[in-house]
Design a protein around this motif. Sequence first.
Motif, short mmCIF file in Angstrom:
data_model
loop_
_atom_site.label_atom_id
_atom_site.label_comp_id
_atom_site.label_asym_id
_atom_site.label_seq_id
_atom_site.Cartn_x
_atom_site.Cartn_y
_atom_site.Cartn_z
N LYS A 264 -147.97 3.61 -18.83
CA LYS A 264 -147.90 4.00 -17.42
C LYS A 264 -147.91 5.52 -17.27
O LYS A 264 -147.45 6.24 -18.15
N SER A 265 -148.39 5.95 -16.12
CA SER A 265 -148.38 7.37 -15.75
C SER A 265 -149.19 8.27 -16.69
O SER A 265 -148.88 9.44 -16.86
N ALA A 365 -142.47 10.18 -9.68
CA ALA A 365 -143.35 9.63 -10.74
C ALA A 365 -142.54 8.88 -11.79
O ALA A 365 -142.85 8.93 -12.98
N MET A 367 -142.18 5.68 -12.12
CA MET A 367 -142.85 4.44 -12.52
C MET A 367 -142.07 3.17 -12.23
O MET A 367 -142.47 2.09 -12.66
N GLU A 378 -151.22 0.48 -9.38
CA GLU A 378 -150.95 1.77 -10.03
C GLU A 378 -150.74 2.84 -8.97
O GLU A 378 -151.69 3.36 -8.40
N ILE A 380 -148.75 5.77 -9.35
CA ILE A 380 -148.50 7.15 -9.80
C ILE A 380 -149.81 7.95 -9.86
O ILE A 380 -149.90 9.05 -9.31
N ARG A 490 -148.02 16.93 -13.34
CA ARG A 490 -147.38 16.00 -12.37
C ARG A 490 -147.32 16.59 -10.97
O ARG A 490 -147.01 15.88 -10.02
N TYR A 573 -139.61 8.54 -18.71
CA TYR A 573 -140.80 8.74 -19.55
C TYR A 573 -140.60 8.24 -20.98
O TYR A 573 -141.55 8.07 -21.72
N GLY A 577 -142.23 4.68 -19.39
CA GLY A 577 -143.48 5.32 -19.80
C GLY A 577 -143.91 4.89 -21.19
O GLY A 577 -145.09 4.70 -21.46
N GLY A 613 -141.83 13.99 -12.03
CA GLY A 613 -142.93 14.24 -11.07
C GLY A 613 -142.90 15.65 -10.51
O GLY A 613 -143.38 15.90 -9.41
#
Lengths: 687, 78
Positions: A264-265, A365, A367, A378, A380, A490, A573, A577, A613
């Motif tokens: 992700k992201s 951000a 997620m 999705e 982000i 970001r 993250y 993430g 983010g």
Amino acid sequence: MDFENQLFWTRQEIYITNIFLPIVIGFLVFCMGLLALFILSFSRQHYRLWRLGKKENRFDQVGKRLRTVLAVTFANSGIGKEVYPGAMHFLIFWGTLLIFLGKIIRVFSFPVGLTNPPQILFLYASFLSEFGGVLTIIGVGLAVIRRYIVKPSRLDNKPERTLIFVWGFLLLITGYFIKGYRMAAVGVPIPSDWFLWAPVSYLVSKFILILTSDPLNELLIWHRALLHAIPASLLLAYFVVSHSPLQHLFLSPINIFFRSLKPKSVLPPLPDLEEAETFGVKEISEFTWKQLLDLEACTACGRCQDVCPAYLSQKPLSPKKMTQNLKEHLWREGPVLLSTLPEKRDPPPIIGTTVSEDELWACTACMACEEVCPVSIEQIVRNMDLRRYLVLMETKFPSGLRLVFKNLMNSQNPWGMGRGLRAEWAKPLGAGILSKGAERGILFWVGCAGSFDNRNMDVAISLVSILKSTGVPSWILGTEEGCCGDPARRTGNEYLFQTLAQANIEVLHKYGVKQIFTMCPHCFHTLKNEYPQFGGEFQVFHYTQLLADLLSKGTLKLTKPINKVITYHDSCYLGRGNQIYSAPRRILDAIPGLKRVEMERHGNRSFCCGAGGGRMWMEENIGTRINHIRTLQAIETKAALVATACPYCLTMLEDGIKEKGQQETLSAFDLSELVEQSIEPSVKESG
Amino acid sequence: MMETSFRPIAILVELVLLMGIIYSLFAGGKLLLFDLGLDPKYSPFMKWVLRIMGLLALIFFVAHLITFYPRISPLSRF
């Protein structure tokens, strides 16, 4: 079979031949027309709109994509994470499927002679439909209670949703009525075993009134059959042609099929940075086709809103509303774009008309929205594309970012500290760590926080100390390390990000770096998942992975007890993430005396600290501070310590504890600091 | 006797079902027209047209059911 039973089934067959067969044939012909209408409608209402978007390849790993679609569709795996709505959806989905399965078998039982006398397959098919109907009624009942009595704030009851419940419920009831009438009007007693195969219709048949003669009763059954068949056919037509929420039946599986298979992201790079005339997304057709599909696939279930730290801290962002508003924007502007020649198109911008700047910059951000989305929307990357337009084309961004961009440009760190000071923290640790070259062992990517922020310098020192004690050789780039670029990327400044990333990759290649471990999950995510976009392919670990590995091998021994209760805060993250949830917990569990308790929101449901983010560098003037909410969640556990493995999270939690005046009851630590405390001093010295 | 006392209840249930179907068809038709591009400014007008048509349907169904609704319980035949 006795005479009465035989008569019953013969009369049933007469009804089927005289009434149901013409209706079924008419329905099948109608369905063929409907299929043509579906293809036309799908093409005009959806496919053409998606084609407005930019190209993007989502056709890789077809087998994997298909497997997920099947799992989500038939096991409802994404939806089942929440028990009540999961059970509700499961009952409606499987109930409806059983009804259709039973009906199809029964229709085809007639021409092959399975109906008189009734064969076991026909009887089971009858039961399947009856049972499916009951499941669906229970599911619909649960949905009605939830939507109209419990009324969770994340749901909005638009007329089209009410309509589907009423329409569907009526079809189920009229379905039972047809069969009930068919049994009652036959003129002979109903076979007693038929109760087992059609229990609901059997009961209905006991409560209905009939007419005086067989021809009139036949007319009555005609009425009942048409009262079921016509609304059923029209519901199918409505489903095919309208923008009804029922269209999630095909839009959700399509969106799940084309979901991102990357972590992700991970933001895609902007191509041709030097040549391109526009960057990011200004208007709807600048999204990719998949991003447009995402908008249409949103079922407005509101799970994203329920977990969004921005929404829960009273910021103007609700991921659900943003997606729904963008969907309306697409439906409004898409057909206009399609009917205008490309050179004459002048679509309205998204920012300012459909999405506000405050809404956009409120996103951390984290997620969480993507983690809970049952149809893999999705959010982000979409938000970052909008930010890219604002930053690169309009030079519009929150005031706090101006200085950050300048500092990143001039000093390669967000604080604007002199680049020559980057390795000052490491000087007392000895020359070993400063000696450069891949032959020196694994590279420790310190990151800007570990290099310049006093609190996080302690964490970097702890990490080096731990590694020394284990004899694992490591080194740092020192003054040649630059910001990984996460704060720039970001916040939409892709140009700055690429400049920083390319400079770092060049340095890493110069020293022949193969393995890197990072202290910061943001550096980890960027180096591991985004640097390969620019040729920077390295083996990247987060330090928690490294320490967990050393612990499992017995190289790292934790013996000094810390007799306290601790809670662990998952960094977004690291967790959502990159799916690193167990390594940090294994490390904490290896420290003697430490008792770990979990916050209500932990693991993949963890609540953001508020710094992701790019929010670390922006003022938080609207609503409650996100780090205060997270701090309160940590306090609720009654733990004395809160550990994390991210410099941003550590800063936010420490600030939260101070601002809430809880320094006496709760202390924030980086996980590595606790590990260092748990190593016997003699071991550290010998290392 | 049983069927005579049961008949008004059965008619009422029938009426609810029929009006539910009418509501579904009208509301579905209305939403579909707006989905297909009808200007939302016609929404109040449409609402009134459909209400009047619904009322007429209700009157028809009441008259029809009172006149033609069955009277015999199948149980009484055996």
